[in-house]
Structures are given as C-alpha cells and as structure tokens.
Design a protein around this motif. Structure first.
Motif, PDB file in Angstrom:
ATOM      1  N   UNK A  43      -3.505  23.738 -13.345  1.00 26.72           N
ATOM      2  CA  UNK A  43      -3.323  24.183 -14.444  1.00 26.72           C
ATOM      3  C   UNK A  43      -2.522  25.452 -14.483  1.00 26.72           C
ATOM      4  N   UNK A  44      -1.620  25.559 -15.571  1.00 22.46           N
ATOM      5  CA  UNK A  44      -0.580  26.706 -15.916  1.00 22.46           C
ATOM      6  C   UNK A  44      -0.215  27.462 -14.543  1.00 22.46           C
ATOM      7  N   UNK A  45       0.372  26.465 -13.524  1.00 25.24           N
ATOM      8  CA  UNK A  45       0.895  26.778 -12.320  1.00 25.24           C
ATOM      9  C   UNK A  45       2.214  27.298 -12.494  1.00 25.24           C
ATOM     10  N   UNK A  46       2.657  28.308 -11.595  1.00 21.28           N
ATOM     11  CA  UNK A  46       3.904  29.010 -11.497  1.00 21.28           C
ATOM     12  C   UNK A  46       4.014  29.364  -9.971  1.00 21.28           C
ATOM     13  N   UNK A  47       5.460  29.328  -9.629  1.00 21.75           N
ATOM     14  CA  UNK A  47       5.574  30.115  -8.171  1.00 21.75           C
ATOM     15  C   UNK A  47       6.420  31.418  -8.771  1.00 21.75           C
ATOM     16  N   UNK A  48       6.012  32.556  -8.200  1.00 24.03           N
ATOM     17  CA  UNK A  48       6.214  33.747  -8.775  1.00 24.03           C
ATOM     18  C   UNK A  48       6.781  34.898  -8.070  1.00 24.03           C
ATOM     19  N   UNK A  49       7.302  35.837  -8.643  1.00 23.51           N
ATOM     20  CA  UNK A  49       7.655  37.125  -8.057  1.00 23.51           C
ATOM     21  C   UNK A  49       8.896  37.112  -6.981  1.00 23.51           C
ATOM     22  N   UNK A  50       8.555  37.229  -5.609  1.00 24.09           N
ATOM     23  CA  UNK A  50       9.890  37.175  -4.918  1.00 24.09           C
ATOM     24  C   UNK A  50      10.507  36.034  -4.724  1.00 24.09           C
TER      25      UNK A  50
ATOM     26  N   UNK B  84       0.575  30.680  -8.179  1.00 24.93           N
ATOM     27  CA  UNK B  84      -0.356  31.039  -8.951  1.00 24.93           C
ATOM     28  C   UNK B  84      -0.902  30.003 -10.100  1.00 24.93           C
ATOM     29  N   UNK B  85      -2.056  29.894 -10.343  1.00 28.03           N
ATOM     30  CA  UNK B  85      -2.525  28.976 -11.502  1.00 28.03           C
ATOM     31  C   UNK B  85      -3.803  29.665 -12.209  1.00 28.03           C
ATOM     32  N   UNK B  86      -4.006  28.956 -13.575  1.00 34.55           N
ATOM     33  CA  UNK B  86      -5.296  29.768 -13.961  1.00 34.55           C
ATOM     34  C   UNK B  86      -6.212  28.584 -14.351  1.00 34.55           C
ATOM     35  N   UNK B  87      -7.455  28.718 -13.825  1.00 34.26           N
ATOM     36  CA  UNK B  87      -8.429  27.912 -13.749  1.00 34.26           C
ATOM     37  C   UNK B  87      -9.839  28.677 -14.111  1.00 34.26           C
ATOM     38  N   UNK B  88     -10.497  28.946 -15.353  1.00 31.89           N
ATOM     39  CA  UNK B  88     -11.578  29.492 -15.576  1.00 31.89           C
ATOM     40  C   UNK B  88     -12.715  28.820 -15.053  1.00 31.89           C
ATOM     41  N   UNK B  89     -12.502  27.662 -14.887  1.00 33.04           N
ATOM     42  CA  UNK B  89     -13.968  26.566 -14.513  1.00 33.04           C
ATOM     43  C   UNK B  89     -14.319  26.787 -12.919  1.00 33.04           C
TER      44      UNK B  89
ATOM     45  N   UNK C  23      10.128  41.773 -10.579  1.00 31.20           N
ATOM     46  CA  UNK C  23       9.239  40.918 -10.002  1.00 31.20           C
ATOM     47  C   UNK C  23       8.210  40.087 -10.932  1.00 31.20           C
ATOM     48  N   UNK C  24       8.233  40.503 -12.279  1.00 39.28           N
ATOM     49  CA  UNK C  24       7.252  39.764 -13.036  1.00 39.28           C
ATOM     50  C   UNK C  24       8.147  38.551 -13.681  1.00 39.28           C
ATOM     51  N   UNK C  25       8.257  37.607 -12.812  1.00 36.63           N
ATOM     52  CA  UNK C  25       9.002  36.278 -13.009  1.00 36.63           C
ATOM     53  C   UNK C  25       8.168  35.046 -12.492  1.00 36.63           C
ATOM     54  N   UNK C  26       8.512  33.753 -13.147  1.00 39.75           N
ATOM     55  CA  UNK C  26       7.821  33.052 -12.570  1.00 39.75           C
ATOM     56  C   UNK C  26       8.608  31.521 -13.006  1.00 39.75           C
ATOM     57  N   UNK C  27       8.623  30.563 -11.866  1.00 40.03           N
ATOM     58  CA  UNK C  27       9.248  29.261 -11.882  1.00 40.03           C
ATOM     59  C   UNK C  27       8.108  28.171 -12.045  1.00 40.03           C
ATOM     60  N   UNK C  28       8.455  27.301 -13.058  1.00 41.67           N
ATOM     61  CA  UNK C  28       7.194  26.069 -13.151  1.00 41.67           C
ATOM     62  C   UNK C  28       8.362  24.860 -13.327  1.00 41.67           C
TER      63      UNK C  28
END
Length: 190
Positions: A32-39, A64-69, A124-129
């Motif tokens: 969920x909500x995955x991104x490849x980020x930064x560098x 990165x991703x976002x999974x509160x569960x 560096x506050x960048x992301x690709x998905x």
C-alpha cells in the motif's frame, strides 16, 4: 536533454530500463502507498544535469510503503529479502512509514507522501511509483525547484523537528554530495 519540469523527469525515468525494472520489482510486492524515494530519484536528476554518462552508485534503493495494520519491522526485512531474490545486485532497503515516525521522533505520518515531506532535504523529498498501467508517477511535496537547481536545504518540516539542525548538518557532511556533483549548492541552518 532538457530537464526542467515534472514531465521531463518522468520521461527520463521511463527511458531508463534499469530504473523501470526496479520500479516494476517494487510494484510486484503489492504494497500500500509504495514509493521508491530520495537518492534513487535525486541521483538520476543530478547525474543528468551534470552530464554524467555513468550512473552514480547508490548506497541503497529506498522502498517505502504505508501500512498501519502491521508495524512489525520483520515484515520489512522479509520484503527486502523478496526484492533481493528478484534482483540481488540492488541494495534494497524497505521501510513502513506507518512506524518510521517513532524512529524519527515525529508525530505519526498520515501517508507515505506525508512521510516524504518530512525527509531532511527538499532535494531528497522525492518519490516515484507506478500506477495501475505502469505509468511513472512522481511526488515532490516541496516541489522540484531545489533538485533541478541542485540546491540542498532542509525541508520546512525538518527544520521544526527537535535536533533537526544537528541531524541535517551531520547528513550534509556524511553524504558529501559536492564531491560527486560539483554544481550542488549546500544551504546550512541559519
């Protein structure tokens, strides 16, 4: 190649088979909500702006991703292992941003993009998905101006964190970006 806006960056990534394979590998995990980020993003932009013909090596490729569960850090290690099995040449790093506020001593993040906005530097506050049709999607919560002008400065949210100035200055020294990309300008805390 002209590189001065979001579409140029997306075009640059779409035409980089290595980057696309990494994005497709990350997408295959169905996070969920995955991104490849930064560098991963910043280095490609700076390499291009510097006219480099070879890719600058990266210490890691941050997924990165976002999974509160499920905040179990072991899950992240299992995901890294899956990615290493797909491509052992890549220095994968996987983090669930739903728990990373604890590590970073911040308020809880509301999403992956919210977490990206809390990264130390605007460049560096960048992301690709990839979307459902494998189109490249770019996020830049603080805009693209700094990365495109090769300026390193703290994100406004990082400036507000306890110990932010010390951590930022330590990162600037450790990363030593100017030794790789000579045109980079470093802004220091006031």
């Amino acid at each position: 190649m002209r590189l001065d806006n979001e579409q140029n960056i997306i075009h640059l990534v779409k035409n980089d088979e290595w980057m696309m394979n990494i994005l497709l590998s990350a997408k295959s995990l169905n996070l969920p909500e995955w991104w490849i980020v930064a560098g991963f993003v910043r280095s490609k932009i700076w390499d291009t702006l510097h006219g480099f013909t070879e890719r600058t090596p990266m210490a890691d490729v941050d997924v990165i991703y976002f999974d509160q569960s499920n905040l179990d850090e072991n899950i992240e290690k299992q995901l890294e292992q899956k990615l290493k099995e797909m491509d052992p040449q890549i220095p994968w790093s996987v983090k669930n941003e739903a728990r990373m506020h604890l590590v970073n001593h911040n308020e809880p993040y509301s999403s992956s993009v919210d977490a990206i906005s809390k990264f130390p530097e605007t460049a560096s506050a960048l992301g690709l998905t990839l979307d459902n049709h494998n189109n490249v999607v770019l996020t830049a919560p603080w805009g693209l101006e700094d990365v495109l002008h090769m300026v390193v400065k703290p994100t406004p949210s990082f400036e507000e964190t306890d110990n932010g100035a010390k951590m930022y200055e330590e990162r600037v020294v450790k990363k030593n970006w100017q030794s790789i990309w000579g045109k980079v300008q470093i802004h220091h805390f006031q």
